[in-house]
Design an enzyme around this catalytic site. Sequence first.
Site, mmCIF file in Angstrom:
data_model
loop_
_atom_site.group_PDB
_atom_site.id
_atom_site.type_symbol
_atom_site.label_atom_id
_atom_site.label_comp_id
_atom_site.label_asym_id
_atom_site.label_seq_id
_atom_site.Cartn_x
_atom_site.Cartn_y
_atom_site.Cartn_z
ATOM 1 N N TYR A 58 0.834 -1.199 0.000
ATOM 2 C CA TYR A 58 0.000 0.000 0.000
ATOM 3 C C TYR A 58 0.878 1.262 0.000
ATOM 4 O O TYR A 58 1.576 1.559 0.971
ATOM 5 C CB TYR A 58 -0.956 0.020 1.197
ATOM 6 N N GLN A 118 -7.495 -13.730 4.250
ATOM 7 C CA GLN A 118 -8.146 -12.453 3.924
ATOM 8 C C GLN A 118 -8.675 -12.533 2.497
ATOM 9 O O GLN A 118 -7.908 -12.760 1.554
ATOM 10 C CB GLN A 118 -7.151 -11.293 4.087
#
Length: 283
Positions: free
Chosen positions: A59, A169
């Site tokens: 990110y 996830q």
Amino acid sequence: MQAPSGMKTVLLPDGERVPAFGMGTWNMGDDPAQRGEELAALRFGLDAGLTLIDTAEMYGNGQSESLVADAIAGRRDEVFLVSKVLPQNATRHGTALACERSLRRLGTERIDLYLLHWRGGVPLAESVAALEALRVAGKIRHWGVSNLDLSDMRELDAFPGGERVAANQLLYNLSRRGIEWDLLPRLREHGVPVMAYSPLEQARLLKNAGLTRLAQSAGMTPAQLALAWLLSREGVIAIPKSGDRGRVRENLGALEFTLDEAQLAQLDRIFPPPRGPQPLEML
Ligand code: NAP
């Protein structure tokens, strides 16, 4: 780390309880003009009990991890910190180096849950061995995976230490229910929680007319209804992202609602569950 009262929790396979609602941080930390409000949003969430924070080395090329470091400065022990290693880094040696870089950016000595972001070219067994070595060394407390399908999970189970996988996830929201066919039941059977990413389908879900109508009749906002639905699922952790304090507050409101059978049935009509196996979707 103590879950706040009123916060639903989910059990990790080793018996540790973690909050079922946390904060995502994708696309946060990249734009200096947004940084102040993003920091305020994360701190507001933390103050309100959203102590599980999800980030990744990917990110903003580490900018998100640096933002998280500032948000949790002085309160590390309140937080359950999740980060991820990129698949191309997930070799035996590369995983250790990536973890050190993340620890440095995050300003901490340990990551609570460290995930393989998705499966790439490195043999899965090698990545698992590397993650397990980091756990034994105390650099991470748990490790898990992301975007791994049923066949990957079966493979994983056969590796030494593979049974230690603490979470998967996955893309999971009202408009992406494919995992309910076989992956989610298998994870439940093994006591492995699903961290539901993009729980609002990156805000696209909020334009759905059926969801909006049902939310209105229930005195909720569409985001609250979408998140309350995820919170109604067993073994699911929702990690919505917002860099805006008002929207973090709105999303937190989902915790105030428990959906009844009629509301759940209506949501099933608007967003039908899968009727057969579906390839794993990811964003
Ligand atoms: P998301 O949480 O479904 O949606 C985030 C978007 O919705 C942002 O644009 C946000 O804008 C907006 N939003 C949030 N609350 C809102 C509200 N109440 N009303 C209107 N808009 C709202 O999507 P996501 O960020 O993709 O997923 C959440 C987290 O999951 C990520 O941040 C990341 O940590 C993780 N993730 C993991 C993977 C993976 O491969 N493992 C992939 C995707 C995401 P504002 O910020 O302006 O409020």
